[in-house]
Write an enzyme that holds these catalytic residues in place. Sequence first.
Site, PDB file in Angstrom:
ATOM      1  N   ARG A  29      14.768  20.668 -15.408  1.00  0.00           N
ATOM      2  CA  ARG A  29      15.851  19.796 -14.961  1.00  0.00           C
ATOM      3  C   ARG A  29      15.772  19.554 -13.458  1.00  0.00           C
ATOM      4  NH1 ARG A  29      19.541  18.954 -19.174  1.00  0.00           N
ATOM      5  NH2 ARG A  29      19.471  20.588 -20.747  1.00  0.00           N
ATOM      6  N   ASP A  30      16.064  18.322 -13.079  1.00  0.00           N
ATOM      7  CA  ASP A  30      16.081  17.956 -11.664  1.00  0.00           C
ATOM      8  C   ASP A  30      17.251  18.651 -10.970  1.00  0.00           C
ATOM      9  OD1 ASP A  30      14.835  15.273  -9.970  1.00  0.00           O
ATOM     10  OD2 ASP A  30      16.641  16.243  -9.192  1.00  0.00           O
ATOM     11  N   ILE A  31      16.985  19.163  -9.775  1.00  0.00           N
ATOM     12  CA  ILE A  31      18.019  19.897  -9.030  1.00  0.00           C
ATOM     13  C   ILE A  31      19.122  18.966  -8.529  1.00  0.00           C
ATOM     14  CG2 ILE A  31      17.060  19.730  -6.664  1.00  0.00           C
ATOM     15  CD1 ILE A  31      17.464  22.807  -6.480  1.00  0.00           C
ATOM     16  N   ASN A  87       7.675   7.809  -8.915  1.00  0.00           N
ATOM     17  CA  ASN A  87       7.703   7.210  -7.586  1.00  0.00           C
ATOM     18  C   ASN A  87       6.392   7.485  -6.851  1.00  0.00           C
ATOM     19  OD1 ASN A  87      10.400   6.425  -7.995  1.00  0.00           O
ATOM     20  ND2 ASN A  87      11.153   8.404  -7.312  1.00  0.00           N
ATOM     21  N   VAL A  96       8.503  14.543  -3.124  1.00  0.00           N
ATOM     22  CA  VAL A  96       7.689  15.721  -3.434  1.00  0.00           C
ATOM     23  C   VAL A  96       6.299  15.223  -3.828  1.00  0.00           C
ATOM     24  CG1 VAL A  96       7.405  17.768  -4.871  1.00  0.00           C
ATOM     25  CG2 VAL A  96       9.712  17.035  -4.189  1.00  0.00           C
ATOM     26  N   HIS A 100       5.228  13.544 -10.605  1.00  0.00           N
ATOM     27  CA  HIS A 100       6.231  13.973 -11.573  1.00  0.00           C
ATOM     28  C   HIS A 100       6.852  12.742 -12.214  1.00  0.00           C
ATOM     29  CE1 HIS A 100       7.829  13.782  -7.480  1.00  0.00           C
ATOM     30  NE2 HIS A 100       8.946  13.287  -8.004  1.00  0.00           N
ATOM     31  N   HIS A 102      10.050  11.293 -13.725  1.00  0.00           N
ATOM     32  CA  HIS A 102      11.497  11.457 -13.885  1.00  0.00           C
ATOM     33  C   HIS A 102      11.875  10.949 -15.276  1.00  0.00           C
ATOM     34  CE1 HIS A 102      12.755  11.975  -9.574  1.00  0.00           C
ATOM     35  NE2 HIS A 102      11.619  11.345  -9.339  1.00  0.00           N
TER      36      HIS A 102
HETATM   37  P1  DGP Z   1      10.864  12.071  -5.850  1.00  0.00           P
HETATM   38  O1  DGP Z   1      11.870  11.564  -4.856  1.00  0.00           O
HETATM   39  O2  DGP Z   1      10.460  11.027  -6.871  1.00  0.00           O
HETATM   40  O3  DGP Z   1       9.674  12.719  -5.177  1.00  0.00           O
HETATM   41  O4  DGP Z   1      11.633  13.184  -6.685  1.00  0.00           O
HETATM   42  C1  DGP Z   1      11.640  14.533  -6.379  1.00  0.00           C
HETATM   43  C2  DGP Z   1      12.694  15.159  -7.242  1.00  0.00           C
HETATM   44  O5  DGP Z   1      12.492  16.564  -7.240  1.00  0.00           O
HETATM   45  C3  DGP Z   1      14.116  14.917  -6.741  1.00  0.00           C
HETATM   46  O6  DGP Z   1      14.821  14.161  -7.733  1.00  0.00           O
HETATM   47  C4  DGP Z   1      14.716  16.302  -6.589  1.00  0.00           C
HETATM   48  C5  DGP Z   1      13.736  17.197  -7.310  1.00  0.00           C
HETATM   49  N1  DGP Z   1      13.568  18.493  -6.698  1.00  0.00           N
HETATM   50  C6  DGP Z   1      13.190  18.732  -5.415  1.00  0.00           C
HETATM   51  N2  DGP Z   1      13.125  20.060  -5.192  1.00  0.00           N
HETATM   52  C7  DGP Z   1      13.466  20.661  -6.371  1.00  0.00           C
HETATM   53  C8  DGP Z   1      13.577  22.024  -6.778  1.00  0.00           C
HETATM   54  O7  DGP Z   1      13.358  22.966  -6.028  1.00  0.00           O
HETATM   55  N3  DGP Z   1      13.953  22.249  -8.067  1.00  0.00           N
HETATM   56  C9  DGP Z   1      14.192  21.237  -8.937  1.00  0.00           C
HETATM   57  N4  DGP Z   1      14.551  21.570 -10.189  1.00  0.00           N
HETATM   58  N5  DGP Z   1      14.091  19.945  -8.594  1.00  0.00           N
HETATM   59  C10 DGP Z   1      13.734  19.661  -7.320  1.00  0.00           C
END
Ligand code: DGP
Length: 122
Positions: A29-31, A87, A96, A100, A102
Site C-alpha cells: 500500500r502507498d504511504i 510516472n 522514487v 513502480h 500505481h
Molecule cells: P511517484 O511520485 O510516482 O514516484 O510515487 C512514489 C510513491 O511512493 C508515492 O505515492 C508515495 C510512495 N512512497 C514513498 N515512500 C514510501 C514508503 O516509505 N512506503 C510506502 N508504502 N510508500 C512510499
Amino acid sequence: MLDTIFTKIINKEIPADILYEDDISLAFRDINPQAPVHFLVIPKKAIPTINDITKEDREVVGHLSYVAAKVAGELGVDEQGYRTVMNCNEFGGQTVYHIHLHVLAGKIMGWPPYTDTAKPLE
Ligand code: DGP
C-alpha cells in the site's frame, strides 16, 4: 546505482503493508494514498525509470500489470475498475527512482489526470 526507499522495503529493512510478493515483484500500500485503495507494484530489480527498461526487462515489467490485476481482484475492486499509472521523471511526477506501478481504485478517476493548477516548470 543508489538504492531507494523501495530497496529497503524489498529487503524488509523498513515496514510496509505488503499485499503480494513473489520472486520478481512486490505489491504494497502507498504511504500517501490518493484514492480509497492505492497500492504500488514494484519489480525487485531496481530499474530507476521507464527509460531504463531493457529488452531483458520486458517480462518483469509485464508481470507488474499481471500482479496489479491479481491484487485488485483480491481487494474486490477489479469489477468496478481502477487506474494504473507509472510516472517517469520530473514532468511525469516521479519521486522514487525505482519503477513502480500505481494502482488506484475505490472512486471514479478523472481525466485528464492533471489539474489546471499544475504549472509547467521554468
Ligand atoms: P511517484 O511520485 O510516482 O514516484 O510515487 C512514489 C510513491 O511512493 C508515492 O505515492 C508515495 C510512495 N512512497 C514513498 N515512500 C514510501 C514508503 O516509505 N512506503 C510506502 N508504502 N510508500 C512510499
